[in-house]
Design a protein around this motif. Structure first.
Motif, mmCIF file in Angstrom:
data_model
loop_
_atom_site.group_PDB
_atom_site.id
_atom_site.type_symbol
_atom_site.label_atom_id
_atom_site.label_comp_id
_atom_site.label_asym_id
_atom_site.label_seq_id
_atom_site.Cartn_x
_atom_site.Cartn_y
_atom_site.Cartn_z
ATOM 1 N N MET A 1 0.843 -1.174 0.000
ATOM 2 C CA MET A 1 0.000 0.000 0.000
ATOM 3 C C MET A 1 0.886 1.233 0.000
ATOM 4 S SD MET A 1 -3.208 -0.934 2.391
ATOM 5 C CE MET A 1 -2.675 -2.250 3.456
ATOM 6 N N ARG A 2 0.463 2.194 -0.716
ATOM 7 C CA ARG A 2 1.268 3.396 -0.871
ATOM 8 C C ARG A 2 0.874 4.459 0.146
ATOM 9 N NH1 ARG A 2 2.462 4.098 -7.185
ATOM 10 N NH2 ARG A 2 2.977 1.952 -7.564
ATOM 11 N N ASP A 3 1.830 4.866 0.944
ATOM 12 C CA ASP A 3 1.578 5.884 1.961
ATOM 13 C C ASP A 3 1.220 7.226 1.342
ATOM 14 O OD1 ASP A 3 2.004 4.211 4.147
ATOM 15 O OD2 ASP A 3 4.163 4.596 4.151
ATOM 16 N N GLU A 4 1.863 7.558 0.233
ATOM 17 C CA GLU A 4 1.644 8.880 -0.356
ATOM 18 C C GLU A 4 0.230 9.073 -0.895
ATOM 19 O OE1 GLU A 4 3.580 6.400 -3.688
ATOM 20 O OE2 GLU A 4 3.828 6.632 -1.538
ATOM 21 N N GLY B 1 -2.494 7.630 0.734
ATOM 22 C CA GLY B 1 -3.434 7.398 1.831
ATOM 23 C C GLY B 1 -4.129 6.052 1.751
ATOM 24 N N THR B 2 -3.560 5.117 1.019
ATOM 25 C CA THR B 2 -4.184 3.812 0.801
ATOM 26 C C THR B 2 -4.366 3.041 2.096
ATOM 27 O OG1 THR B 2 -3.125 3.748 -1.357
ATOM 28 C CG2 THR B 2 -4.050 1.694 -0.562
ATOM 29 N N GLU B 3 -3.361 3.038 2.954
ATOM 30 C CA GLU B 3 -3.449 2.278 4.200
ATOM 31 C C GLU B 3 -4.596 2.793 5.069
ATOM 32 O OE1 GLU B 3 -0.723 0.774 7.935
ATOM 33 O OE2 GLU B 3 0.151 2.150 6.472
ATOM 34 N N SER B 4 -4.731 4.090 5.172
ATOM 35 C CA SER B 4 -5.818 4.681 5.953
ATOM 36 C C SER B 4 -7.172 4.285 5.372
ATOM 37 C CB SER B 4 -5.672 6.201 5.982
ATOM 38 O OG SER B 4 -6.737 6.780 6.685
ATOM 39 N N PHE B 5 -7.293 4.304 4.051
ATOM 40 C CA PHE B 5 -8.535 3.919 3.385
ATOM 41 C C PHE B 5 -8.914 2.486 3.722
ATOM 42 C CE2 PHE B 5 -10.586 1.957 -0.335
ATOM 43 C CZ PHE B 5 -11.741 2.714 -0.390
ATOM 44 N N PHE B 6 -7.963 1.558 3.619
ATOM 45 C CA PHE B 6 -8.245 0.147 3.859
ATOM 46 C C PHE B 6 -8.447 -0.182 5.330
ATOM 47 C CE2 PHE B 6 -6.885 -0.550 -0.478
ATOM 48 C CZ PHE B 6 -7.685 -1.610 -0.867
ATOM 49 N N GLN B 7 -7.807 0.545 6.225
ATOM 50 C CA GLN B 7 -7.910 0.216 7.642
ATOM 51 C C GLN B 7 -9.033 0.951 8.361
ATOM 52 O OE1 GLN B 7 -4.083 0.763 9.437
ATOM 53 N NE2 GLN B 7 -3.257 -1.082 8.511
ATOM 54 N N HIS B 8 -9.429 2.120 7.863
ATOM 55 C CA HIS B 8 -10.393 2.922 8.607
ATOM 56 C C HIS B 8 -11.710 3.152 7.862
ATOM 57 C CE1 HIS B 8 -7.284 3.595 11.533
ATOM 58 N NE2 HIS B 8 -6.473 4.004 10.579
ATOM 59 N N LEU B 9 -11.644 3.582 6.627
ATOM 60 C CA LEU B 9 -12.863 3.946 5.906
ATOM 61 C C LEU B 9 -13.593 2.727 5.340
ATOM 62 C CD1 LEU B 9 -14.636 6.251 4.905
ATOM 63 C CD2 LEU B 9 -13.248 6.312 2.838
#
Length: 45
Positions: free
Chosen positions: A1-4, A6-14
């Motif tokens: 997942m690419r940090d730049e 926001g992919t990780e945030s999308f998959f873990q939170h939204l």
């Protein structure tokens, strides 16, 4: 997942708030995960 992106945030939170996620396939050689997402439907009031 690419940090730049926001992919990780999308998959873990939204995404989990709106979808039930299931790992469908993993390719460790290519470092690729494919998920099946099913809509959770409206939340009760």
């Amino acid at each position: 997942m690419r940090d730049e992106h926001g992919t990780e945030s999308f998959f873990q939170h939204l995404l989990p708030h709106h979808f039930q996620l299931e790992l469908a396939k993993r390719d460790e050689n290519e470092n690729v995960n494919i998920y099946r997402a099913r809509h959770r439907g409206p939340r009760p009031a």
